[in-house]
Design a protein around this motif. Structure first.
Motif, PDB file in Angstrom:
ATOM      1  N   ARG A 139      45.878  40.891  36.998  1.00  0.00           N
ATOM      2  CA  ARG A 139      46.049  39.453  37.213  1.00  0.00           C
ATOM      3  C   ARG A 139      46.247  39.139  38.694  1.00  0.00           C
ATOM      4  NH1 ARG A 139      49.403  40.273  32.651  1.00  0.00           N
ATOM      5  NH2 ARG A 139      48.387  39.507  30.742  1.00  0.00           N
ATOM      6  N   ARG A 140      47.064  39.944  39.349  1.00  0.00           N
ATOM      7  CA  ARG A 140      47.313  39.721  40.778  1.00  0.00           C
ATOM      8  C   ARG A 140      46.033  39.933  41.583  1.00  0.00           C
ATOM      9  NH1 ARG A 140      51.625  39.020  43.848  1.00  0.00           N
ATOM     10  NH2 ARG A 140      51.575  39.649  46.032  1.00  0.00           N
ATOM     11  N   ALA A 141      45.294  40.984  41.257  1.00  0.00           N
ATOM     12  CA  ALA A 141      44.037  41.245  41.968  1.00  0.00           C
ATOM     13  C   ALA A 141      43.034  40.126  41.726  1.00  0.00           C
ATOM     14  CB  ALA A 141      43.459  42.580  41.532  1.00  0.00           C
ATOM     15  N   ARG A 142      42.968  39.648  40.476  1.00  0.00           N
ATOM     16  CA  ARG A 142      42.057  38.541  40.154  1.00  0.00           C
ATOM     17  C   ARG A 142      42.359  37.321  41.029  1.00  0.00           C
ATOM     18  NH1 ARG A 142      37.465  38.392  38.202  1.00  0.00           N
ATOM     19  NH2 ARG A 142      37.240  37.384  40.213  1.00  0.00           N
ATOM     20  N   ALA A 143      43.627  37.000  41.152  1.00  0.00           N
ATOM     21  CA  ALA A 143      44.013  35.844  41.948  1.00  0.00           C
ATOM     22  C   ALA A 143      43.699  36.052  43.425  1.00  0.00           C
ATOM     23  CB  ALA A 143      45.500  35.551  41.755  1.00  0.00           C
ATOM     24  N   LEU A 144      43.957  37.249  43.937  1.00  0.00           N
ATOM     25  CA  LEU A 144      43.701  37.525  45.352  1.00  0.00           C
ATOM     26  C   LEU A 144      42.212  37.508  45.668  1.00  0.00           C
ATOM     27  CD1 LEU A 144      46.299  40.368  45.986  1.00  0.00           C
ATOM     28  CD2 LEU A 144      46.242  38.159  47.151  1.00  0.00           C
ATOM     29  N   VAL A 145      41.402  38.102  44.799  1.00  0.00           N
ATOM     30  CA  VAL A 145      39.957  38.094  45.017  1.00  0.00           C
ATOM     31  C   VAL A 145      39.433  36.663  45.003  1.00  0.00           C
ATOM     32  CG1 VAL A 145      37.743  38.725  43.957  1.00  0.00           C
ATOM     33  CG2 VAL A 145      39.537  40.436  44.198  1.00  0.00           C
ATOM     34  N   ASP A 146      39.900  35.868  44.053  1.00  0.00           N
ATOM     35  CA  ASP A 146      39.430  34.482  43.963  1.00  0.00           C
ATOM     36  C   ASP A 146      39.842  33.666  45.179  1.00  0.00           C
ATOM     37  OD1 ASP A 146      38.288  35.042  41.513  1.00  0.00           O
ATOM     38  OD2 ASP A 146      39.911  34.154  40.335  1.00  0.00           O
ATOM     39  N   SER A 147      41.085  33.841  45.613  1.00  0.00           N
ATOM     40  CA  SER A 147      41.576  33.010  46.714  1.00  0.00           C
ATOM     41  C   SER A 147      40.996  33.413  48.063  1.00  0.00           C
ATOM     42  CB  SER A 147      43.111  33.067  46.775  1.00  0.00           C
ATOM     43  OG  SER A 147      43.562  34.384  47.065  1.00  0.00           O
ATOM     44  N   SER A 148      40.560  34.672  48.208  1.00  0.00           N
ATOM     45  CA  SER A 148      40.040  35.129  49.495  1.00  0.00           C
ATOM     46  C   SER A 148      38.521  35.009  49.602  1.00  0.00           C
ATOM     47  CB  SER A 148      40.447  36.591  49.734  1.00  0.00           C
ATOM     48  OG  SER A 148      39.924  37.429  48.716  1.00  0.00           O
ATOM     49  N   ARG A 149      37.855  34.641  48.506  1.00  0.00           N
ATOM     50  CA  ARG A 149      36.400  34.560  48.517  1.00  0.00           C
ATOM     51  C   ARG A 149      35.953  33.382  49.382  1.00  0.00           C
ATOM     52  NH1 ARG A 149      32.526  37.182  46.009  1.00  0.00           N
ATOM     53  NH2 ARG A 149      30.576  36.186  45.364  1.00  0.00           N
ATOM     54  N   PRO A 150      35.029  33.614  50.330  1.00  0.00           N
ATOM     55  CA  PRO A 150      34.611  32.524  51.222  1.00  0.00           C
ATOM     56  C   PRO A 150      33.957  31.372  50.465  1.00  0.00           C
ATOM     57  CG  PRO A 150      33.933  34.663  52.088  1.00  0.00           C
ATOM     58  CD  PRO A 150      34.410  34.899  50.693  1.00  0.00           C
ATOM     59  N   ALA A 151      34.205  30.182  50.931  1.00  0.00           N
ATOM     60  CA  ALA A 151      33.578  29.014  50.340  1.00  0.00           C
ATOM     61  C   ALA A 151      32.066  29.100  50.514  1.00  0.00           C
ATOM     62  CB  ALA A 151      34.117  27.742  50.999  1.00  0.00           C
ATOM     63  N   GLY A 152      31.349  28.724  49.478  1.00  0.00           N
ATOM     64  CA  GLY A 152      29.895  28.730  49.564  1.00  0.00           C
ATOM     65  C   GLY A 152      29.230  29.996  49.063  1.00  0.00           C
ATOM     66  N   ARG A 153      29.996  31.079  48.868  1.00  0.00           N
ATOM     67  CA  ARG A 153      29.389  32.298  48.331  1.00  0.00           C
ATOM     68  C   ARG A 153      29.188  32.123  46.827  1.00  0.00           C
ATOM     69  NH1 ARG A 153      32.064  37.886  49.900  1.00  0.00           N
ATOM     70  NH2 ARG A 153      31.280  37.195  51.920  1.00  0.00           N
ATOM     71  N   GLU A 154      27.997  32.467  46.363  1.00  0.00           N
ATOM     72  CA  GLU A 154      27.666  32.242  44.957  1.00  0.00           C
ATOM     73  C   GLU A 154      28.460  33.165  44.034  1.00  0.00           C
ATOM     74  OE1 GLU A 154      23.520  32.567  44.272  1.00  0.00           O
ATOM     75  OE2 GLU A 154      22.973  30.978  45.673  1.00  0.00           O
ATOM     76  N   GLY A 155      28.787  32.642  42.867  1.00  0.00           N
ATOM     77  CA  GLY A 155      29.471  33.433  41.854  1.00  0.00           C
ATOM     78  C   GLY A 155      30.915  33.726  42.237  1.00  0.00           C
ATOM     79  N   ARG A 156      31.599  34.393  41.326  1.00  0.00           N
ATOM     80  CA  ARG A 156      32.969  34.772  41.622  1.00  0.00           C
ATOM     81  C   ARG A 156      33.021  36.275  41.905  1.00  0.00           C
ATOM     82  NH1 ARG A 156      37.236  35.175  36.619  1.00  0.00           N
ATOM     83  NH2 ARG A 156      36.272  36.880  35.449  1.00  0.00           N
ATOM     84  N   GLY A 157      34.044  36.691  42.636  1.00  0.00           N
ATOM     85  CA  GLY A 157      34.198  38.100  42.953  1.00  0.00           C
ATOM     86  C   GLY A 157      34.495  38.927  41.717  1.00  0.00           C
ATOM     87  N   GLN A 158      33.977  40.144  41.693  1.00  0.00           N
ATOM     88  CA  GLN A 158      34.172  41.023  40.552  1.00  0.00           C
ATOM     89  C   GLN A 158      35.496  41.785  40.659  1.00  0.00           C
ATOM     90  OE1 GLN A 158      30.847  43.570  39.615  1.00  0.00           O
ATOM     91  NE2 GLN A 158      29.383  42.116  40.470  1.00  0.00           N
ATOM     92  N   VAL A 159      36.090  42.042  39.518  1.00  0.00           N
ATOM     93  CA  VAL A 159      37.242  42.934  39.424  1.00  0.00           C
ATOM     94  C   VAL A 159      36.873  44.046  38.446  1.00  0.00           C
ATOM     95  CG1 VAL A 159      39.658  43.187  38.747  1.00  0.00           C
ATOM     96  CG2 VAL A 159      38.913  41.109  39.940  1.00  0.00           C
ATOM     97  N   VAL A 160      36.759  45.257  38.994  1.00  0.00           N
ATOM     98  CA  VAL A 160      36.419  46.437  38.208  1.00  0.00           C
ATOM     99  C   VAL A 160      37.666  47.308  38.120  1.00  0.00           C
ATOM    100  CG1 VAL A 160      34.917  48.466  38.019  1.00  0.00           C
ATOM    101  CG2 VAL A 160      34.040  46.342  39.027  1.00  0.00           C
TER     102      VAL A 160
END
Length: 266
Positions: A187-208
């Motif tokens: 959950r913490r990683a999901r939130a960090l990946v989402d919040s740090s993803r640059p605006a305008g980049r397509e799709g959401r960041g993956q969490v593996v």
């Protein structure tokens, strides 16, 4: 539902790898992931063999320690695999285990700086760009790949700490969590990946997520299958896009986990 897969740990001797790859391919599971740890199998050589031995598996490497390789060489190798096996290779970069990096004379004073410089250069090269950089660790003078992939492959960062996870969201397609004990970390990683993803980049960041399962603790296939479903559902609910089952180091055979995923239709 998340994507699922199984880890082929490097404790498996190289001469036994083909049998595991062919088993995974026949079973119909989606993904097979590899490690590169000192001083076991090379990640890229093992991935190349696995891709060649399989017909349809997506093969991921988690992770390639960046102090061991020049970023131009990493981009050349990854681009070659991406062109040979389109859509079937996932590369993960990381700063490596620092005592091992020191052991081979490659430890950086600032692993995060190296990881940022290296990853930025590799990403640019895989996109077909000319890369000029004179950083603290990375120095490239008008480098451009002659054979960039038509579509850059998925590129992840392996991370555990908050700063590294955020860097993964900022620079790459997402994060590989290779040591996860509970869904709260996901959950913490999901939130960090989402919040740090640059605006305008397509799709959401993956969490593996690599999720360790000791198949010896389950006396029947029914019990193992139920546990596997529970693990996958738990991490998926916490925000994982891909859950990769990993056997333990003292019982690294992934065959029971391959079979469990196959029975689940995953």
């Amino acid at each position: 539902m998340p994507q699922t897969g199984v880890v082929l740990r490097p404790q498996t001797p190289p001469e036994e790898i083909r049998a595991v790859v062919e088993h995974a391919d026949r079973a119909g599971i989606a993904q097979l992931w590899l490690w590169e740890d000192c001083f076991l199998e090379g990640g890229l050589t093992t991935a190349t063999a696995a891709l060649a031995w399989s017909e349809r598996l997506v093969v991921g490497v988690g992770l390639l320690p960046v102090p061991l390789r020049n970023p131009a060489l990493v981009a050349m190798e990854v681009a070659t695999l991406a062109r040979l096996f389109p859509g079937r290779f996932v590369a993960t970069l990381g700063h490596g285990v620092q005592p091992w990096m020191a052991q081979v004379g490659a430890r950086a004073d600032s692993p995060m700086t190296l990881l940022r410089e290296h990853t930025t250069a590799v990403r640019g090269l895989l996109a077909g760009e000319q890369v000029d950089v004179d950083g603290r660790y990375v120095h490239l003078d008008a480098v451009r790949l002659d054979w960039p992939p038509p579509t850059p492959p998925t590129l992840l960062l392996g991370a555990r700490g908050d700063k590294s996870v955020a860097l993964a969201g900022e620079l790459t397609d997402g994060v590989l969590l290779d040591a996860v004990a509970d869904p709260d970390a996901v959950r913490r990683a999901r939130a960090l990946v989402d919040s740090s993803r640059p605006a305008g980049r397509e799709g959401r960041g993956q969490v593996v997520v690599y999720a360790e399962v000791d198949w010896r603790e389950h006396s029947t296939d029914v019990a193992l299958d139920a546990h596997v479903r529970e693990v996958v559902d738990s991490f998926s609910s916490a925000g994982a896009d891909t859950v990769v089952l990993q056997a333990t180091g003292d019982a690294p055979d992934p065959s029971p986990l391959i079979d469990a995923l196959a029975r689940a239709g995953a």
